[in-house]
Design an enzyme around this catalytic site. Structure first.
Site, PDB file in Angstrom:
ATOM      1  N   TYR A 165      -2.157  -0.181  10.020  1.00  0.00           N
ATOM      2  CA  TYR A 165      -2.541  -0.700   8.762  1.00  0.00           C
ATOM      3  C   TYR A 165      -1.216  -0.530   7.766  1.00  0.00           C
ATOM      4  O   TYR A 165      -0.731  -1.289   7.237  1.00  0.00           O
ATOM      5  CB  TYR A 165      -3.621   0.031   7.939  1.00  0.00           C
ATOM      6  CG  TYR A 165      -3.678  -0.366   6.415  1.00  0.00           C
ATOM      7  CD1 TYR A 165      -4.026  -1.725   6.330  1.00  0.00           C
ATOM      8  CD2 TYR A 165      -3.269   0.576   5.451  1.00  0.00           C
ATOM      9  CE1 TYR A 165      -4.192  -2.167   4.793  1.00  0.00           C
ATOM     10  CE2 TYR A 165      -3.582  -0.049   4.174  1.00  0.00           C
ATOM     11  CZ  TYR A 165      -4.113  -0.946   3.943  1.00  0.00           C
ATOM     12  OH  TYR A 165      -3.958  -1.319   2.443  1.00  0.00           O
ATOM     13  N   SER A 191       0.751  -1.190  -0.029  1.00  0.00           N
ATOM     14  CA  SER A 191      -0.204   0.033   0.151  1.00  0.00           C
ATOM     15  C   SER A 191       0.773   1.085   0.012  1.00  0.00           C
ATOM     16  O   SER A 191       1.976   1.397   0.573  1.00  0.00           O
ATOM     17  CB  SER A 191      -0.801  -0.072   1.285  1.00  0.00           C
ATOM     18  OG  SER A 191      -1.394   1.203   1.450  1.00  0.00           O
TER      19      SER A 191
END
Length: 325
Positions: free
Chosen positions: A152, A127
């Site tokens: 995350y 990501s």
């Protein structure tokens, strides 16, 4: 040849599976169908994939035994690992879900891969959030990524480190992709484009963080899928030297001001938005911008969908799927 697509009922996984099926390939899809968002959307995606060449197994990648049982003897030659617990803000509220899906799940898929005979290569999802609060734009793979601003992001960086270790130890051909703000038809309800469209059509105030002073490298799903498949088709070669492991940015390489994106969406929906300006959210960053020179050089990746084309395509699907007029 069968390609294993984890997270096949998810947004990107669904589109990748469909592209492979359209090419006449066999796809084994797995997904836990968890309740992070309405599982009916996931079931609807799976229904759209039904047909020759597609097989699905409901399994949690964090359950090593169930995963091994579901995949045994399936003839897998390639892996596209997209299953994960997504969402920056949700990681603040439910950290354990990210440890299970993104860390334990990553190890379980890597363990499956290393024992698989004839594996051609594995692509896995990282990501753009790994760049943390970096103010150096565009984000380059050469930039340091050791200061995440959300759990995350930390799990995604950990996934990259685990990928490198397995590539080094077991000579697995692995490629990590740092996705930048993917949007398009069949997207997730927690994604900005869905949240904005729903608020506009329902006449609700639309939350805009950091007072609207935000920019995102919005990347249309068709461009993302083209890149994922190209990378899967050309795994890194093992030359006997460094680990056969690569990490690439994959984005539009064009940061769009958030208020400009909202204006394009307003036009596509035929409604004006009522903006509610909010402060920056914890774990969020003001801008993302992908340097895609590496994936362009190595895999010919070239995004071709501007927001003026992609946003109306999303809006058309959204109205049709949700029934909101």
């Amino acid at each position: 040849m069968t390609t294993l697509v984890t997270g096949a009922a998810g947004f990107i996984g669904f589109h990748v599976a469909r592209r492979l099926l359209d090419r006449g390939e066999r796809v084994l899809g797995i997904d836990s169908l968890d309740a992070y968002y309405d599982p009916q959307l996931k079931r609807d995606r799976l229904q759209a994939l039904q047909g020759p060449g597609f097989d699905f197994r409901q399994v949690d990648i964090a359950d090593a035994g169930a995963l091994a049982e579901a995949l045994q003897g399936r003839g897998v030659r390639r892996i596209i690992h997209l299953a994960a617990q997504a969402g920056v803000r949700h990681s603040i509220e439910n950290p354990h879900a990210y440890v299970q899906a993104n860390l334990v799940g990553q190890v379980n898929v890597l363990e499956y891969a290393r024992h698989l005979e004839g594996l051609e290569g594995m692509v896995y999802a990282s990501s753009s959030s790994v760049y943390g609060g970096s103010t150096k734009l565009p984000f380059s793979e050469a930039d340091p990524v050791d200061r995440p601003v959300s759990l995350y992001a930390a799990t995604k960086k950990a996934d990259e480190l685990m990928g490198h270790a397995y590539a080094h130890l077991y000579r697995l051909p692995l490629t990590g992709l740092r996705f930048f703000t993917v949007y398009g038809p069949w997207g997730r309800p927690d994604m900005a484009m869905w949240v904005f469209a729903e608020a506009i059509l329902a006449g609700r105030p639309l939350p805009v963080f950091n007072g609207g002073d935000m920019a995102r490298d919005f990347t249309f799903i068709d461009d993302i899928v083209a890149g994922v498949v190209a990378v899967s088709d050309s795994p890194p070669a093992d030359t006997g030297g460094e680990a056969p492991h690569r990490v690439y940015n994959i984005g539009n390489s064009r940061p769009e001001p958030l208020l400009r994106v909202i204006a394009v969406l307003e036009e596509a929906l035929g409604r004006k938005a009522e903006l509610r300006l909010e402060p920056m959210q914890p774990g969020d960053v003001p801008a993302t911008y992908a340097d895609i020179s590496a994936i362009r050089r190595d895999h010919g990746f070239e995004p071709v969908t501007p927001i003026e084309e992609g946003v109306p395509r999303f809006a058309e699907w959204f109205r049709r799927y949700t029934g909101l007029a």
